[in-house]
Design a protein around this motif. Structure first.
Motif, PDB file in Angstrom:
ATOM      1  N   SER A 203      33.486  45.429  15.410  1.00 29.42           N
ATOM      2  CA  SER A 203      34.137  44.199  15.878  1.00 29.42           C
ATOM      3  C   SER A 203      35.505  44.551  16.440  1.00 29.42           C
ATOM      4  CB  SER A 203      34.313  43.220  14.720  1.00 29.42           C
ATOM      5  OG  SER A 203      35.233  43.729  13.776  1.00 29.42           O
ATOM      6  N   HIS A 204      36.101  43.598  17.087  1.00 30.42           N
ATOM      7  CA  HIS A 204      37.480  43.732  17.550  1.00 30.42           C
ATOM      8  C   HIS A 204      38.361  43.152  16.445  1.00 30.42           C
ATOM      9  CE1 HIS A 204      40.319  44.279  20.846  1.00 30.42           C
ATOM     10  NE2 HIS A 204      40.954  43.239  20.353  1.00 30.42           N
ATOM     11  N   PRO A 205      39.595  43.655  16.261  1.00 30.80           N
ATOM     12  CA  PRO A 205      40.452  43.056  15.232  1.00 30.80           C
ATOM     13  C   PRO A 205      40.509  41.534  15.338  1.00 30.80           C
ATOM     14  CG  PRO A 205      41.512  44.990  16.153  1.00 30.80           C
ATOM     15  CD  PRO A 205      40.245  44.777  16.936  1.00 30.80           C
TER      16      PRO A 205
ATOM     17  N   LYS B  75      40.592  40.889   1.321  1.00 26.27           N
ATOM     18  CA  LYS B  75      41.709  40.426   2.147  1.00 26.27           C
ATOM     19  C   LYS B  75      43.038  40.938   1.618  1.00 26.27           C
ATOM     20  CE  LYS B  75      42.260  37.469   5.322  1.00 26.27           C
ATOM     21  NZ  LYS B  75      41.576  37.607   6.519  1.00 26.27           N
TER      22      LYS B  75
ATOM     23  N   ASP C  81      33.215  26.995  13.675  1.00 22.68           N
ATOM     24  CA  ASP C  81      33.965  25.808  13.247  1.00 22.68           C
ATOM     25  C   ASP C  81      35.159  25.553  14.165  1.00 22.68           C
ATOM     26  OD1 ASP C  81      35.025  28.258  12.249  1.00 22.68           O
ATOM     27  OD2 ASP C  81      36.356  27.106  10.934  1.00 22.68           O
ATOM     28  N   ARG C  82      35.369  26.461  15.109  1.00 26.87           N
ATOM     29  CA  ARG C  82      36.429  26.258  16.103  1.00 26.87           C
ATOM     30  C   ARG C  82      35.794  26.108  17.469  1.00 26.87           C
ATOM     31  NH1 ARG C  82      40.931  30.769  15.084  1.00 26.87           N
ATOM     32  NH2 ARG C  82      41.711  29.979  13.109  1.00 26.87           N
TER      33      ARG C  82
ATOM     34  N   ALA D  93      32.228  32.761   9.087  1.00 27.75           N
ATOM     35  CA  ALA D  93      32.402  33.629   7.913  1.00 27.75           C
ATOM     36  C   ALA D  93      33.334  32.986   6.894  1.00 27.75           C
ATOM     37  CB  ALA D  93      32.928  34.991   8.340  1.00 27.75           C
ATOM     38  N   VAL D  94      34.439  32.421   7.370  1.00 27.18           N
ATOM     39  CA  VAL D  94      35.429  31.917   6.424  1.00 27.18           C
ATOM     40  C   VAL D  94      34.858  30.745   5.621  1.00 27.18           C
ATOM     41  CG1 VAL D  94      36.693  30.211   7.835  1.00 27.18           C
ATOM     42  CG2 VAL D  94      37.931  31.609   6.195  1.00 27.18           C
TER      43      VAL D  94
ATOM     44  N   ASN E 117      30.881  34.481  15.253  1.00 22.92           N
ATOM     45  CA  ASN E 117      31.684  33.873  14.186  1.00 22.92           C
ATOM     46  C   ASN E 117      32.599  32.749  14.704  1.00 22.92           C
ATOM     47  OD1 ASN E 117      32.712  33.656  11.583  1.00 22.92           O
ATOM     48  ND2 ASN E 117      34.317  35.187  11.950  1.00 22.92           N
ATOM     49  N   LYS E 118      33.094  31.996  13.778  1.00 23.74           N
ATOM     50  CA  LYS E 118      34.110  30.955  14.010  1.00 23.74           C
ATOM     51  C   LYS E 118      33.576  29.760  14.788  1.00 23.74           C
ATOM     52  CE  LYS E 118      37.851  34.348  13.905  1.00 23.74           C
ATOM     53  NZ  LYS E 118      39.205  34.684  14.284  1.00 23.74           N
TER      54      LYS E 118
ATOM     55  N   LYS F 123      35.829  40.558  10.570  1.00 19.78           N
ATOM     56  CA  LYS F 123      35.135  41.618   9.835  1.00 19.78           C
ATOM     57  C   LYS F 123      35.492  41.589   8.347  1.00 19.78           C
ATOM     58  CE  LYS F 123      36.553  45.799   9.660  1.00 19.78           C
ATOM     59  NZ  LYS F 123      36.941  47.194   9.755  1.00 19.78           N
ATOM     60  N   THR F 124      36.782  41.464   8.047  1.00 17.43           N
ATOM     61  CA  THR F 124      37.208  41.483   6.641  1.00 17.43           C
ATOM     62  C   THR F 124      36.637  40.280   5.895  1.00 17.43           C
ATOM     63  OG1 THR F 124      39.256  42.455   7.429  1.00 17.43           O
ATOM     64  CG2 THR F 124      39.236  41.716   5.149  1.00 17.43           C
ATOM     65  N   THR F 125      36.702  39.138   6.537  1.00 22.18           N
ATOM     66  CA  THR F 125      36.185  37.916   5.908  1.00 22.18           C
ATOM     67  C   THR F 125      34.689  38.057   5.648  1.00 22.18           C
ATOM     68  OG1 THR F 125      37.811  36.759   7.255  1.00 22.18           O
ATOM     69  CG2 THR F 125      36.203  35.398   6.118  1.00 22.18           C
TER      70      THR F 125
HETATM   71  P1  G4P Z   1      39.220  41.242  11.012  1.00 20.68           P
HETATM   72  O1  G4P Z   1      38.958  41.904   9.706  1.00 20.68           O
HETATM   73  O2  G4P Z   1      38.075  41.343  11.965  1.00 20.68           O
HETATM   74  O3  G4P Z   1      40.504  41.631  11.636  1.00 20.68           O
HETATM   75  O4  G4P Z   1      39.346  39.663  10.771  1.00 20.68           O
HETATM   76  P2  G4P Z   1      39.637  38.811   9.473  1.00 20.68           P
HETATM   77  O5  G4P Z   1      38.429  38.704   8.644  1.00 20.68           O
HETATM   78  O6  G4P Z   1      40.896  39.263   8.836  1.00 20.68           O
HETATM   79  O7  G4P Z   1      39.841  37.412  10.180  1.00 20.68           O
HETATM   80  C1  G4P Z   1      40.852  37.177  11.127  1.00 20.68           C
HETATM   81  C2  G4P Z   1      41.281  35.717  11.050  1.00 20.68           C
HETATM   82  O8  G4P Z   1      40.181  34.890  11.408  1.00 20.68           O
HETATM   83  C3  G4P Z   1      41.719  35.288   9.663  1.00 20.68           C
HETATM   84  O9  G4P Z   1      42.725  34.330   9.824  1.00 20.68           O
HETATM   85  C4  G4P Z   1      40.464  34.635   9.121  1.00 20.68           C
HETATM   86  O10 G4P Z   1      40.716  33.696   8.109  1.00 20.68           O
HETATM   87  C5  G4P Z   1      39.942  33.959  10.370  1.00 20.68           C
HETATM   88  N1  G4P Z   1      38.498  33.680  10.291  1.00 20.68           N
HETATM   89  C6  G4P Z   1      37.493  34.480   9.874  1.00 20.68           C
HETATM   90  N2  G4P Z   1      36.318  33.830   9.957  1.00 20.68           N
HETATM   91  C7  G4P Z   1      36.575  32.611  10.447  1.00 20.68           C
HETATM   92  C8  G4P Z   1      35.764  31.467  10.752  1.00 20.68           C
HETATM   93  O11 G4P Z   1      34.567  31.455  10.572  1.00 20.68           O
HETATM   94  N3  G4P Z   1      36.404  30.374  11.252  1.00 20.68           N
HETATM   95  C9  G4P Z   1      37.760  30.342  11.443  1.00 20.68           C
HETATM   96  N4  G4P Z   1      38.272  29.229  11.929  1.00 20.68           N
HETATM   97  N5  G4P Z   1      38.540  31.391  11.160  1.00 20.68           N
HETATM   98  C10 G4P Z   1      37.968  32.514  10.669  1.00 20.68           C
HETATM   99  P3  G4P Z   1      44.239  34.643   9.609  1.00 20.68           P
HETATM  100  O12 G4P Z   1      44.973  33.403   9.922  1.00 20.68           O
HETATM  101  O13 G4P Z   1      44.601  35.872  10.358  1.00 20.68           O
HETATM  102  O14 G4P Z   1      44.329  35.040   8.125  1.00 20.68           O
HETATM  103  P4  G4P Z   1      44.273  34.095   6.847  1.00 20.68           P
HETATM  104  O15 G4P Z   1      45.414  33.177   7.015  1.00 20.68           O
HETATM  105  O16 G4P Z   1      42.966  33.392   6.828  1.00 20.68           O
HETATM  106  O17 G4P Z   1      44.428  35.058   5.740  1.00 20.68           O
END
Ligand code: G4P
Length: 527
Positions: free
Chosen positions: A18-20, A45, A143-144, A256-257, A140-141, A24-26
Motif C-alpha cells: 500500500s501507499h502510506p 497503531k 465511509d468517506r 478498515a477503521v 478502503n475508506k 495498512k496499519t489499521t
Molecule cells: P498506513 O499504515 O497505511 O499508513 O495507514 P493507517 O492505517 O495508519 O491509516 C491512515 C489514516 O487513515 C489513519 O488516520 C486511519 O485512522 C485512517 N483510516 C484507516 N482506515 C480508514 C477507513 O476505513 N475510513 C476512514 N475514514 N479512515 C481510515 P489518522 O488520522 O492518520 O490517524 P488516527 O487519528 O486514526 O490515529
C-alpha cells in the motif's frame, strides 16, 4: 504424502502492499484482532506512533525490539497459521520493503478509495510482478467520499496492468455508504458508522430483483442492480487460476477503521490464497513438500547496542522442517553450520522455536556470516534465486573526515552492503564511494552504523548521479567499446558487478538507444 503436508497446507505467508496512509496499519490491527494475536485495538497503531514519534535514528533503534517483532506477525485464524510480513512503508521504506515481497506467497493490496493507485503501490506491484505473486485488493475508506468504484478499478487496471474482478460491491459511499453486496456469496452486508464490526452475517439475496432488496436499501437498490449489471458485463468473472498466476486480482470494498468488510476479506484470503509454493533454485525447483530442509535469508537486522554486535537474519523456510540444533549447509561459505537458536516471531512476542515449517519465518542470530540471499539446505547444495538488489533511486557521495580511516570505511561499507543496508558503487573514473538507496532513511542508518560499529566519521555530499542500472553484454568486444565510451558513467557495485550511473533518466534512455546489445537491468542477484 509427506509428514509435513498438513502443516504446510495450513500456512499462509503474505505481505500488505500500500501507499502510506491507505490504512495498512489499521487493517493489520483488525486482522490481528481476528487472529486473537492482540487483545486490544490500538496496539499496532501505538507501535507505529512510537516508531515515528522521532526522526532520530538512534532513538528509533532503541525501540529495536519492537521493530524486530513487528517485522513478522504470526497469528492463527480458523485452521490456518498466518505469517504476515511487515512491509515498512513510511520513512523506513527501503530495499527491505521490496525484499520482504520476495519471501511471501501472496499479497494484500490496500487502496485508499479517494486516492486510487499511488506511487508506492506501483513500485511494490512491480516487485510482485517479478514472481507473479497473487494479490487480493481491498479498497478502503468507503465511509468517506472517494472516486467512483468503477473509476478505481479502471485506475488499478491502467496503472498496475492487472485485471480486476470485484467480489464485493459498495452501496453508496461517504455519508451514504450503506454496506457491500458480496457478489461471490450473494450476500448483503449492511454498514452502520461506528458499529465497528460486520453488522450481520449477511443477508442472503440470491436474486437481485427480489423486492426484499427494495425494503432494505430503498432507492439504493436500483443503483445496486444497475451497478451489478454493468460490472457483470464489463469485468471478467473470477477465475482462481488467474488470481493464482497473478493476472487477476479479486477486489473487496470496505472500511478498515470501522472493521467493515475485513472479516470477509480475511475469510476469502485464507480460503483462496496459496499455501507455500515451490521455489526456484539455480539448479532446480524446490517443492515445499520435500523432506530435506531448505531456506533463504531475505532480511538482516543488526542490533545497534554496541555490546551486542549480533545480527538477526530472517530466513524463509522453503522445504522440509526446521528443528532446533539442526545442522545445515551454508551454501555460499560451503560450510556446515548449526542453527542452535532460532526465534519465531509472534505478533505480540518472540519465542524460541523448536520446529518450523515451509512458509514460516525464523530469526537466526549470527555475527555477520549471513548475507542477503544466502541459502541453507540440509543435504544438497542449493542456491535460491529471486532475492535481488533493486536499482537505487537516491544517491549520496561519502566524504571521509579522517583519511586514516579509509580501510575502516571500506570494510564497513562492504559489510553493510552485504547486509542489504545500503548499496555501494565505486565509479571507475574517480573511485569515490557513491551510496545508493531506495529509501532515504537507509543513508542515516548507514552513517550511524559506520560511526558506532566501525569508528568511521564521514559526511554526505550530494551525488551527481540519480539513476543506476546494472549492465551485461554477451559480446565482450561490445562491452569493451561501451566501457571505453562511457568512462564517466561506469561503476562497480560492492560485489564487483558493472553498473551504469547517469545523471538523469533521459541520459539513461539515450545510452540504451545508442547501445543496442547492452542489457540494462533494474535488479541484480547476489552470487
Ligand atoms: P498506513 O499504515 O497505511 O499508513 O495507514 P493507517 O492505517 O495508519 O491509516 C491512515 C489514516 O487513515 C489513519 O488516520 C486511519 O485512522 C485512517 N483510516 C484507516 N482506515 C480508514 C477507513 O476505513 N475510513 C476512514 N475514514 N479512515 C481510515 P489518522 O488520522 O492518520 O490517524 P488516527 O487519528 O486514526 O490515529
Amino acid at each position: 504424502m509427506n509428514h509435513n503436508t498438513k502443516e504446510i497446507n495450513k500456512r499462509r505467508t503474505f505481505g500488505i502492499i500500500s501507499h502510506p496512509d491507505a490504512g495498512k496499519t489499521t487493517l493489520t490491527e483488525k486482522l490481528l484482532l481476528y487472529g486473537g494475536a492482540i487483545q486490544q485495538a490500538g496496539a499496532v497503531k501505538a507501535r507505529k506512533a512510537e516508531r515515528y514519534a522521532t526522526s532520530d535514528w538512534m532513538a528509533i533503534e532503541k525501540e529495536r525490539g519492537i521493530s524486530v517483532t513487528t517485522s513478522v506477525m504470526k497469528f492463527n485464524y480458523r485452521d490456518f497459521e498466518i505469517n504476515l510480513l511487515d512491509t515498512p512503508g513510511h520513512q523506513d521504506f527501503s530495499e527491505d520493503t521490496y525484499r520482504v515481497l520476495t519471501a511471501v506467497d501472496s499479497a494484500l493490496m490496500v487502496i485508499d478509495s479517494a486516492k486510487g493507485v499511488e506511487p508506492q503501490t506501483e513500485k511494490l506491484m512491480e516487485v510482485c510482478r517479478m514472481r507473479n505473486t497473487p494479490i487480493i485488493t481491498f479498497i478502503n475508506k468507503l465511509d468517506r467520499d472517494g472516486m467512483s468504484p468503477i473509476d478505481i478499478l479502471d485506475d488499478i487496471e491502467d496503472k498496475l496492468q492487472v485485471e480486476c474482478t470485484p467480489l464485493s460491491w459498495p452501496i453508496g459511499m461517504g455519508k451514504n455508504f450503506n454496506g457491500v453486496y458480496n457478489i461471490y456469496n450473494k450476500e448483503l452486508h449492511l454498514f452502520k458508522a461506528g458499529q465497528n464490526k460486520n453488522i450481520s452475517d449477511g443477508i442472503i439475496i440470491n436474486d437481485l430483483s427480489d423486492s426484499k432488496l427494495d425494503d432494505i436499501l430503498g432507492i439504493q437498490s436500483d443503483e445496486l442492480r444497475e451497478d451489478i449489471e454493468l460490472i457483470e458485463g464489463a469485468t471478467d468473472p473470477f477465475e482462481l487460476d488467474h488470481y493464482l498466476n497473478g493476472t487477476q486480482t479479486p477486489v473487496f470494498f470496505g472500511s478498515a477503521v470501522n472493521n467493515f468488510g475485513v472479516k470477509e476479506l480475511l475469510n476469502t484470503f485464507v480460503e483462496m490464497s496459496p499455501p507455500p509454493g515451490p521455489r526456484a533454485a539455480v539448479t532446480r525447483e524446490v517443492s515445499p513438500y520435500e523432506e530435506a530442509f531448505s531456506g533463504f535469508a531475505f532480511k538482516i537486522q543488526a542490533n545497534m547496542d554496541p555490546a551486542h554486535r549480533d545480527r538477526i537474519a530472517f530466513l524463509r523456510i522453503c522445504s522440509g522442517k526446521f528443528t532446533r540444533g539442526m545442522k545445515v549447509l551454508h551454501h555460499r561459505l560451503g560450510k556446515i553450520v548449526t542453527f542452535a537458536n532460532a526465534t519465531i516471531f509472534m505478533a505480540n512476542e518472540r519465542e524460541n522455536v523448536s520446529e518450523a515449517y515451509p512458509g514460516d519465518i525464523i530469526g537466526i542470530h549470527n555475527h555477520g556470516t549471513i548475507k542477503i540471499g544466502d541459502t541453507f539446505s540440509e543435504k544438497e547444495p542449493l542456491k535460491f534465486c529471486g532475492i535481488p538488489n533493486f536499482a537505487p533511486e537516491f544517491f549520496r557521495k561519502v566524504i571521509l573526515k579522517n583519511p586514516m580511516k579509509a580501510k575502516h570505511l571500506h570494510k564497513g561499507l562492504t559489510q553493510l552492503a552485504e547486509e542489504g543496508v545500503i548499496q555501494v558503487f565505486r565509479p571507475v573514473a574517480t573511485n569515490d564511494y557513491i551510496l545508493g538507496a531506495v529509501g532515504i532513511l537507509q543513508f542515516d542508518i548507514t552513517m550511524a552504523r559506520l560511526e558506532t560499529e566501525y569508528g568511521v566519521a564521514a559526511v554526505y555530499e550530494p551525488s551527481q548521479y540519480n539513476v543506476a542500472r546494472w549492465i551485461e553484454c554477451d559480446d565482450p568486444k561490445k562491452m569493451d567499446d561501451f566501457e571505453k565510451n562511457n568512462k564517466n558513467n561506469l561503476a562497480r557495485d560492492a560485489e564487483g558487478a558493472k553498473a551504469f550511473l547517469t545523471t538523469s533518466e533521459w541520459q539513461l534512455e539515450y545510452g540504451m538507444e545508442h547501445w543496442p546489445g547492452i542489457e540494462f537491468y533494474k535488479t541484480r542477484e547476489n552470487n
